[in-house]
Design a protein around this motif. Structure first.
Motif, PDB file in Angstrom:
ATOM      1  N   TYR A 176       9.553 -44.083  11.911  1.00  0.00           N
ATOM      2  CA  TYR A 176      10.559 -43.796  10.882  1.00  0.00           C
ATOM      3  C   TYR A 176      11.568 -42.762  11.376  1.00  0.00           C
ATOM      4  CZ  TYR A 176      12.432 -42.309   6.323  1.00  0.00           C
ATOM      5  OH  TYR A 176      13.265 -41.984   5.279  1.00  0.00           O
ATOM      6  N   GLU A 177      11.101 -41.808  12.165  1.00  0.00           N
ATOM      7  CA  GLU A 177      11.975 -40.756  12.680  1.00  0.00           C
ATOM      8  C   GLU A 177      12.704 -41.241  13.940  1.00  0.00           C
ATOM      9  OE1 GLU A 177      12.276 -38.356  10.762  1.00  0.00           O
ATOM     10  OE2 GLU A 177      10.435 -38.348   9.593  1.00  0.00           O
ATOM     11  N   ASN A 178      13.697 -40.477  14.369  1.00  0.00           N
ATOM     12  CA  ASN A 178      14.427 -40.806  15.596  1.00  0.00           C
ATOM     13  C   ASN A 178      13.632 -40.287  16.787  1.00  0.00           C
ATOM     14  OD1 ASN A 178      16.680 -42.058  14.310  1.00  0.00           O
ATOM     15  ND2 ASN A 178      17.437 -40.026  13.751  1.00  0.00           N
ATOM     16  N   VAL A 179      12.703 -41.085  17.248  1.00  0.00           N
ATOM     17  CA  VAL A 179      11.761 -40.662  18.272  1.00  0.00           C
ATOM     18  C   VAL A 179      12.218 -41.128  19.654  1.00  0.00           C
ATOM     19  CG1 VAL A 179      10.330 -42.718  17.866  1.00  0.00           C
ATOM     20  CG2 VAL A 179       9.351 -40.705  18.984  1.00  0.00           C
ATOM     21  N   LYS A 180      12.072 -40.254  20.621  1.00  0.00           N
ATOM     22  CA  LYS A 180      12.370 -40.592  22.015  1.00  0.00           C
ATOM     23  C   LYS A 180      11.050 -40.944  22.680  1.00  0.00           C
ATOM     24  CE  LYS A 180      14.729 -38.880  26.150  1.00  0.00           C
ATOM     25  NZ  LYS A 180      15.489 -37.749  26.744  1.00  0.00           N
ATOM     26  N   TYR A 181      10.916 -42.193  23.123  1.00  0.00           N
ATOM     27  CA  TYR A 181       9.618 -42.661  23.594  1.00  0.00           C
ATOM     28  C   TYR A 181       9.684 -43.297  24.977  1.00  0.00           C
ATOM     29  CZ  TYR A 181      11.118 -47.414  22.375  1.00  0.00           C
ATOM     30  OH  TYR A 181      11.796 -48.605  22.317  1.00  0.00           O
ATOM     31  N   LYS A 182       8.519 -43.369  25.614  1.00  0.00           N
ATOM     32  CA  LYS A 182       8.350 -44.010  26.910  1.00  0.00           C
ATOM     33  C   LYS A 182       7.081 -44.845  26.866  1.00  0.00           C
ATOM     34  CE  LYS A 182       8.696 -44.593  31.486  1.00  0.00           C
ATOM     35  NZ  LYS A 182       9.846 -45.239  32.167  1.00  0.00           N
ATOM     36  N   ILE A 183       7.170 -46.100  27.317  1.00  0.00           N
ATOM     37  CA  ILE A 183       6.018 -46.990  27.361  1.00  0.00           C
ATOM     38  C   ILE A 183       5.604 -47.189  28.815  1.00  0.00           C
ATOM     39  CG2 ILE A 183       5.239 -49.355  26.958  1.00  0.00           C
ATOM     40  CD1 ILE A 183       6.945 -49.336  24.408  1.00  0.00           C
ATOM     41  N   ASP A 224      11.430 -42.642   2.438  1.00  0.00           N
ATOM     42  CA  ASP A 224      12.412 -43.472   1.734  1.00  0.00           C
ATOM     43  C   ASP A 224      13.013 -44.469   2.723  1.00  0.00           C
ATOM     44  OD1 ASP A 224      14.410 -44.615   0.263  1.00  0.00           O
ATOM     45  OD2 ASP A 224      15.393 -42.731  -0.297  1.00  0.00           O
ATOM     46  N   LEU A 225      12.700 -45.744   2.574  1.00  0.00           N
ATOM     47  CA  LEU A 225      13.178 -46.752   3.516  1.00  0.00           C
ATOM     48  C   LEU A 225      14.686 -46.988   3.404  1.00  0.00           C
ATOM     49  CD1 LEU A 225      10.391 -49.505   3.520  1.00  0.00           C
ATOM     50  CD2 LEU A 225      10.634 -47.471   4.940  1.00  0.00           C
ATOM     51  N   GLN A 226      15.291 -46.530   2.312  1.00  0.00           N
ATOM     52  CA  GLN A 226      16.737 -46.712   2.161  1.00  0.00           C
ATOM     53  C   GLN A 226      17.523 -45.722   3.016  1.00  0.00           C
ATOM     54  OE1 GLN A 226      17.713 -49.399   0.496  1.00  0.00           O
ATOM     55  NE2 GLN A 226      15.517 -49.727   0.190  1.00  0.00           N
ATOM     56  N   LYS A 227      16.852 -44.746   3.607  1.00  0.00           N
ATOM     57  CA  LYS A 227      17.536 -43.740   4.413  1.00  0.00           C
ATOM     58  C   LYS A 227      17.577 -44.098   5.896  1.00  0.00           C
ATOM     59  CE  LYS A 227      16.699 -39.773   1.381  1.00  0.00           C
ATOM     60  NZ  LYS A 227      16.128 -38.403   1.288  1.00  0.00           N
ATOM     61  N   ILE A 228      16.982 -45.230   6.264  1.00  0.00           N
ATOM     62  CA  ILE A 228      16.990 -45.643   7.663  1.00  0.00           C
ATOM     63  C   ILE A 228      17.766 -46.940   7.803  1.00  0.00           C
ATOM     64  CG2 ILE A 228      14.832 -44.467   8.224  1.00  0.00           C
ATOM     65  CD1 ILE A 228      13.372 -47.109   7.900  1.00  0.00           C
ATOM     66  N   SER A 229      18.018 -47.346   9.030  1.00  0.00           N
ATOM     67  CA  SER A 229      18.805 -48.566   9.266  1.00  0.00           C
ATOM     68  C   SER A 229      18.057 -49.790   8.758  1.00  0.00           C
ATOM     69  CB  SER A 229      19.079 -48.722  10.763  1.00  0.00           C
ATOM     70  OG  SER A 229      17.885 -49.011  11.464  1.00  0.00           O
ATOM     71  N   GLU A 230      18.820 -50.848   8.485  1.00  0.00           N
ATOM     72  CA  GLU A 230      18.197 -52.084   8.011  1.00  0.00           C
ATOM     73  C   GLU A 230      17.225 -52.637   9.054  1.00  0.00           C
ATOM     74  OE1 GLU A 230      19.326 -56.574   6.404  1.00  0.00           O
ATOM     75  OE2 GLU A 230      20.922 -55.173   6.975  1.00  0.00           O
ATOM     76  N   GLU A 231      17.583 -52.516  10.329  1.00  0.00           N
ATOM     77  CA  GLU A 231      16.704 -53.027  11.386  1.00  0.00           C
ATOM     78  C   GLU A 231      15.349 -52.315  11.370  1.00  0.00           C
ATOM     79  OE1 GLU A 231      16.628 -53.667  16.248  1.00  0.00           O
ATOM     80  OE2 GLU A 231      18.115 -52.352  15.326  1.00  0.00           O
ATOM     81  N   LYS A 232      15.370 -50.983  11.265  1.00  0.00           N
ATOM     82  CA  LYS A 232      14.114 -50.236  11.234  1.00  0.00           C
ATOM     83  C   LYS A 232      13.340 -50.541   9.958  1.00  0.00           C
ATOM     84  CE  LYS A 232      13.705 -46.128  12.934  1.00  0.00           C
ATOM     85  NZ  LYS A 232      13.816 -44.682  13.259  1.00  0.00           N
TER      86      LYS A 232
END
Length: 253
Positions: A176-183, A224-232
């Motif tokens: 949900y948050e703007n996370v910086k990730y590595k796989i 709140d899902l309305q606070k994030i992009s539609e894609e997320k």
């Protein structure tokens, strides 16, 4: 420093192997937090014994409140810059922590995600993952990931109060948050298959679909899902549908 959080409950037979694998890490700057969750067996006594063998081991006792709250206690107590979770019946390879740390030393990721090895009575089966945002939201196993402590605390992310599906909740809360990730394609976490574990023992009469519904209800109370992009938003909705279908078909038959 890396904080390794281990909930301890009914693990008298497996805890020593687990903790010894942590103590043997090539990356030595660690603390091991054994959260003793009011076990009815000798797990707590064994935890105290292990703490006498290595000064990096700290035992924290609490009444039985479930794995979610045991992990949350660990999140509160952790002093490391990064956090790892290991279940008390599992174990890790000697280069496990160093492999993850080599990634964050290149770039300060909030989360590093890896595969795992399933240990089924000694038979090893590799579980790989794809380099995709879908992996971040749909791959829930918290034990196969490393988290930056400041990111977790800044966004007030925890395992909530749910007793089943806590890894799923934690995973989508991070997404949900703007996370910086590595796989990474690495398999040094050994997940010991236990047919009597909470998840593996779920059957239709346990009504797993109710746990899934409750877990997402609790999630929507906080996020709140309305606070994030539609894609997320769509990806989180898909995660709900996928887990509900799994609950109904795989466990509900």
């Amino acid at each position: 420093m890396v904080s390794i959080i281990v909930p301890v409950y009914k693990s008298e037979k497996t805890l020593r192997r687990c903790v010894e694998s942590l103590c043997r890490q090539a990356y030595a700057d660690i603390e091991i937090l054994l959260i003793v969750d009011g076990p009815p067996d000798g797990s707590g006594i064994l935890a105290d014994q292990l703490a006498k063998e290595d000064a990096r081991i700290h035992v924290i006792n609490q009444p039985n409140r479930g794995v979610s709250r045991a992990r949350n206690r660990g999140l509160t107590e952790a002093a490391g810059e990064y956090i790892r979770f290991v279940d008390s019946d599992d174990y890790i390879a000697q280069d496990y922590i160093s492999r993850f740390m080599s990634e964050v030393e290149k770039e300060p990721y909030d989360i590093v995600v890896a595969g795992f090895t399933k240990d089924i009575e000694g038979k090893k089966v590799l579980h790989d993952i794809k380099d995709s945002a879908w992996t971040l939201v749909c791959y829930p196993l918290a034990c196969a990931k490393m988290f930056r402590t400041a990111f977790i605390r800044e966004h007030d992310i925890d395992f909530s109060k749910v007793r089943v599906g806590e890894d799923i909740y934690f995973s989508i809360a991070i997404f949900y948050e703007n996370v910086k990730y590595k796989i990474i394609h690495y398999f040094g976490y050994y997940y010991r298959f236990n047919a009597f574990s909470t998840t593996e023992s779920l059957t239709y009469d346990r009504e797993h679909e109710k746990y899934v519904a409750e877990m997402f209800r609790v999630f929507l109370e906080k996020y709140d899902l309305q606070k994030i992009s539609e894609e997320k938003r769509r990806m989180i909705e898909y995660t709900y549908v996928a887990n509900m279908v799994n609950a109904l078909i795989t466990y509900g038959h």
